[in-house]
Design a protein around this motif. Structure first.
Motif, mmCIF file in Angstrom:
data_model
loop_
_atom_site.group_PDB
_atom_site.id
_atom_site.type_symbol
_atom_site.label_atom_id
_atom_site.label_comp_id
_atom_site.label_asym_id
_atom_site.label_seq_id
_atom_site.Cartn_x
_atom_site.Cartn_y
_atom_site.Cartn_z
ATOM 1 N N ALA A 59 -6.429 -27.328 7.654
ATOM 2 C CA ALA A 59 -7.153 -26.630 8.718
ATOM 3 C C ALA A 59 -8.665 -26.880 8.611
ATOM 4 O O ALA A 59 -9.344 -27.104 9.624
ATOM 5 N N GLU A 60 -9.194 -26.868 7.399
ATOM 6 C CA GLU A 60 -10.618 -27.146 7.197
ATOM 7 C C GLU A 60 -10.971 -28.556 7.636
ATOM 8 O O GLU A 60 -12.012 -28.782 8.269
ATOM 9 N N LEU A 61 -10.117 -29.517 7.315
ATOM 10 C CA LEU A 61 -10.375 -30.908 7.689
ATOM 11 C C LEU A 61 -10.381 -31.069 9.206
ATOM 12 O O LEU A 61 -11.214 -31.791 9.758
ATOM 13 N N ILE A 62 -9.450 -30.428 9.870
ATOM 14 C CA ILE A 62 -9.394 -30.516 11.333
ATOM 15 C C ILE A 62 -10.676 -29.959 11.938
ATOM 16 O O ILE A 62 -11.280 -30.572 12.823
ATOM 17 N N ARG A 63 -11.117 -28.823 11.431
ATOM 18 C CA ARG A 63 -12.331 -28.189 11.984
ATOM 19 C C ARG A 63 -13.590 -28.973 11.617
ATOM 20 O O ARG A 63 -14.591 -28.911 12.334
ATOM 21 N N GLY A 64 -13.534 -29.727 10.515
ATOM 22 C CA GLY A 64 -14.723 -30.425 10.044
ATOM 23 C C GLY A 64 -14.792 -31.890 10.410
ATOM 24 O O GLY A 64 -15.683 -32.597 9.931
#
Length: 214
Positions: free
Chosen positions: A136-141
């Protein structure tokens, strides 16, 4: 770039990140149900799986609409297609968490995990839920740079999986075949959950850079 395209793509990525959040929460709850024989929590996970399926369908529908209306090329096309690919993988992660919860429900009121393996399954739950959080962090970042990290975590999950199998196949295993079969299935669900997270991170890296990491 056509007006509104970036807003649409950001919205798609938010949808995908929220799916990953849901998969992480499903895994946390499924692990709790497994370790504590908590039937209501298991039922919550199983009920929420339909919602994640619906989120995947909505995400894919919006992605295909964006492809049809905007006809993106090059990096923009990679980004949209990555959403379609990753939505399927994240939805599968939710399915695997539901399988774990289903095992807890099937074995209830008995606990699936014997005391000597509680620490291993606690770690499996934490590692895999953390992988979904990281997705989820990678998608948002922006999606870049997480593949190698998640590969390393996947190796940890693989080692825990192997530890469970070695324990339940040892001559001194004190529990019956029913328990061994349940644990074999459950540990495979954790292992496959981790594999799906790695697959998502690999595709995100490709979408961001144009290079598919090996």
């Amino acid at each position: 770039m056509r007006d509104g395209y970036q807003d649409d793509l950001h919205r798609l990525n938010r949808q995908l990140a929220e799916m990953a959040d849901a998969a992480a929460e499903a895994m946390r709850r499924a692990s709790r149900a497994l370790l504590t024989a908590d039937l209501p929590v298991a039922e919550q996970v199983l009920g929420a799986d339909d919602e994640l399926d619906a989120r995947r369908a909505a995400c894919e529908e919006d992605a295909y609409a964006l492809l049809a209306l905007q006809a993106p090329v090059a990096g923009d096309l990679r980004g949209v297609l990555a959403v379609v690919y990753c939505a399927e993988k994240v939805e599968r992660m939710g399915d695997l968490a539901a399988h774990i919860a289903g095992t807890a429900r099937r074995m209830h009121p008995d606990r699936v995990v014997p005391s000597e393996l509680e620490s291993v399954f606690t770690e499996l739950g934490a590692e895999t839920a953390g992988m979904a959080d990281r997705v989820a962090e990678l998608i948002r970042g922006g999606g870049q740079g997480g593949y190698a990290e998640l590969r390393r975590t996947d190796e940890t999950v693989d080692a825990l999986h192997a530890r469970v199998l070695a324990t339940i196949t040892a001559p001194q295993w004190p529990h019956d075949q029913r328990v061994a079969v349940a644990l074999t299935l459950v540990t495979r669900f954790y292992e496959r959950f981790a594999d799906q997270a790695v697959s998502v991170s690999r595709r995100l890296d490709f979408a961001a850079t144009g290079d598919l990491p090996g």
